[in-house]
Motif scaffolding. Structure first.
Motif, short mmCIF file in Angstrom:
data_model
loop_
_atom_site.label_atom_id
_atom_site.label_comp_id
_atom_site.label_asym_id
_atom_site.label_seq_id
_atom_site.Cartn_x
_atom_site.Cartn_y
_atom_site.Cartn_z
N LEU A 153 -2.13 2.18 -14.61
CA LEU A 153 -2.17 3.56 -15.11
C LEU A 153 -3.58 3.94 -15.52
O LEU A 153 -4.06 5.03 -15.20
N GLY A 154 -4.25 3.03 -16.26
CA GLY A 154 -5.61 3.29 -16.71
C GLY A 154 -5.72 4.57 -17.52
O GLY A 154 -4.73 5.12 -17.99
N GLN A 155 -6.94 5.08 -17.66
CA GLN A 155 -7.16 6.27 -18.47
C GLN A 155 -6.92 7.54 -17.68
O GLN A 155 -6.64 8.59 -18.26
N GLY A 156 -6.99 7.45 -16.36
CA GLY A 156 -6.81 8.63 -15.51
C GLY A 156 -5.40 9.20 -15.51
O GLY A 156 -5.18 10.33 -15.07
N ASP B 180 0.85 -1.19 0.00
CA ASP B 180 0.00 0.00 0.00
C ASP B 180 0.89 1.25 0.00
O ASP B 180 1.58 1.53 0.98
N PHE B 181 0.86 1.99 -1.10
CA PHE B 181 1.70 3.19 -1.22
C PHE B 181 0.99 4.47 -0.80
O PHE B 181 1.52 5.56 -0.99
N ASN C 30 -3.43 7.62 -8.19
CA ASN C 30 -4.72 7.86 -8.86
C ASN C 30 -5.86 7.89 -7.85
O ASN C 30 -6.75 8.74 -7.91
N GLU C 31 -5.83 6.95 -6.90
CA GLU C 31 -6.90 6.86 -5.90
C GLU C 31 -6.90 8.09 -4.97
O GLU C 31 -7.95 8.52 -4.49
N ALA C 32 -5.72 8.65 -4.75
CA ALA C 32 -5.61 9.82 -3.86
C ALA C 32 -5.84 11.14 -4.59
O ALA C 32 -5.82 12.21 -3.99
N GLY C 33 -6.03 11.05 -5.91
CA GLY C 33 -6.28 12.26 -6.70
C GLY C 33 -5.04 13.11 -6.94
O GLY C 33 -5.14 14.32 -7.18
N TYR C 34 -3.85 12.49 -6.87
CA TYR C 34 -2.62 13.24 -7.18
C TYR C 34 -2.55 13.49 -8.68
O TYR C 34 -2.67 12.56 -9.48
N THR C 35 -2.38 14.74 -9.09
CA THR C 35 -2.45 15.08 -10.52
C THR C 35 -1.09 15.48 -11.11
O THR C 35 -1.02 15.96 -12.24
N LEU D 149 2.21 2.02 -6.77
CA LEU D 149 2.43 3.45 -6.52
C LEU D 149 1.47 4.29 -7.37
O LEU D 149 0.81 5.21 -6.87
N ILE D 150 1.40 3.99 -8.66
CA ILE D 150 0.53 4.76 -9.56
C ILE D 150 -0.94 4.58 -9.17
O ILE D 150 -1.73 5.53 -9.18
N LYS D 151 -1.29 3.35 -8.80
CA LYS D 151 -2.67 3.06 -8.38
C LYS D 151 -3.03 3.92 -7.17
O LYS D 151 -4.09 4.55 -7.12
N ALA D 152 -2.14 3.98 -6.19
CA ALA D 152 -2.37 4.78 -4.98
C ALA D 152 -2.46 6.27 -5.31
O ALA D 152 -3.29 7.00 -4.76
#
Length: 414
Positions: free
Chosen positions: A275-278, A220-221, A253-258, A248-251
């Motif tokens: 990575l997905g589309q986000g 969990d990052f 995206n979930e945290a809304g880091y842009t 890391l990337i998943k975390a």
């Protein structure tokens, strides 16, 4: 008696003349066994499994056509990402009569293998082993720890950082960078060279945070991403790979880091899906290949995806077979001593243009590409892990741009 001797003599002379006329085929039909020593268990197993398939897939391609006329055979051995296990694997391979080994996931294991190969070759003349490094990028391997028996087919950390920061320096909106890396040789080097090269090219950029985390252990990052957000970083530089980058990337995206991510290994198993589309337009990768190179490489990638339902990303596999085949044809032998000599300074045409195995340190010189994650389009159509997304090249760096000097004092045999 005299007559039969005469016939034997004639036959021997004829055979010698044929052999002399066809020296390049001396090794034709020989099987060249390559021990593959990398993780097949634990969190990094998916990366290793993909690479075994890559080595086997391209063995088939190059067995059908290589200038030496040899057959390559891969012997996979699980090293559990451990330097100690790598040494056991190396011993097992040597005991089986294997003379070529390849490894790449983890510079700690790479440094252990280099040391063991050096000692083995010194103590066992006539049974030398060559180490073909496909992905371990610690610069020490071709500097202070350089070895005549080690050949790196990837581009080292300092070279990738040289290219990456050549791009970053031209981005005025990048002002604050966070360094997040794995706590082993490679991660330390990424952080070190990021600070050095940015200090030289963009001294105004602030390093607002730096973290090292255990290799292949963090699940969990979120706590790391919270620190990145709190630091105000607009960009992250990370050498993470495998589960450590995907999670890391998943975390993030979930945290809304842009912010932006500048990576070495975002194309590796599992990361494209994370990575997905986000992440479109925010994740960059510096590498010697990308998904949309066209030509033969594109055909191979598509065939690989169809066959294994997976992406091919370890392009250095192709370098290994290309250079080995040419070196064995040049040496007219599969003997590692002769092949190592033929590999030195060898220039060849590969999928990313002309490559050269630099004689001074055995670091392959090659073109690098910076690519960015975005939706597929007509020109860039390869869908990574069937996400409908892909890496699109934004900058090409010729070999001389990213080439870095070496402190290698090569000790050659004899």
């Amino acid at each position: 008696m005299y007559s039969s001797c005469k016939h034997v003599l004639k036959a021997t002379v004829a055979a010698s003349l044929i052999a002399a006329a066809l020296p390049v085929l001396a090794q034709k039909g020989e099987t060249v066994k390559i021990a593959w020593i990398d993780p097949l268990s634990g969190l990094m197993a998916p990366v290793g499994q993909n690479q075994v398939k890559s080595f086997q897939f391209f063995a088939e391609k190059f067995n059908a056509s290589n200038p030496a006329g040899v057959k390559f055979e891969i012997i996979p051995i699980d090293n559990k990402l451990s330097p100690a296990e790598s040494l056991n694997a190396l011993k097992s391979a040597i005991d089986q009569g294997v003379r070529y080994v390849t490894q790449g996931n983890g510079s700690g294991a790479a440094l252990a293998i280099v040391d063991a190969v050096n000692k083995h070759n010194e103590r066992n003349p006539g049974k030398e082993v060559v180490y073909l490094n496909h992905s371990a990028v610690d610069p020490d391997l071709t500097n202070s720890k350089c070895s005549y028996w080690h050949f790196r087919m990837d581009v080292d950390t300092s070279m990738k950082m040289e290219a990456l920061t050549s791009f970053i320096k031209d981005q005025p909106d990048i002002k604050k960078i966070y360094l997040l890396n794995q706590n082993y040789a490679h991660g330390h080097q990424v952080a070190k060279y990021a600070k050095e090269t940015l200090g030289r090219k963009r001294p105004d950029i602030q390093i607002v945070g730096e973290d090292l985390h255990p290799l292949a252990q963090v699940r969990d990052f979120a706590p790391y991403v919270a620190k990145i957000k709190a630091s105000g970083a607009d960009s992250v530089i990370t050498g993470n790979w495998g589960s450590d980058l995907a999670l890391l990337i998943k975390a993030a995206n979930e945290a809304g880091y842009t912010g932006r991510f500048f990576t070495y290994y975002a194309g590796v198993t599992g990361t494209p899906t994370a990575l997905g589309q986000g992440s479109a337009g925010r994740v960059y990768q510096i590498a010697y290949n990308h998904y949309n190179m066209g030509g033969q490489m594109q055909k191979w990638q598509e065939e690989f995806q169809k066959k294994f339902d997976a992406d091919f990303f370890t392009g250095s596999v192709i370098h290994i077979y290309t250079l080995l085949g040419e070196a064995m044809a040049k040496a007219k032998s599969t003997d590692p001593v002769k092949v190592a000599a033929a590999l030195e300074g060898l220039k060849s045409k590969s999928f990313n243009g002309e490559v050269e195995m630099r004689k001074t340190d055995h670091q392959l010189q090659q073109t690098l590409y910076l690519s960015v994650w975005q939706k597929t389009d007509a020109k860039n159509s390869y869908s990574a892990e069937k996400t409908g997304m892909t890496f699109v090249p934004v900058r090409t760096f010729e070999p001389y741009v990213s080439s870095t000097p070496t402190s290698c004092q090569m000790k050659r045999p004899g």
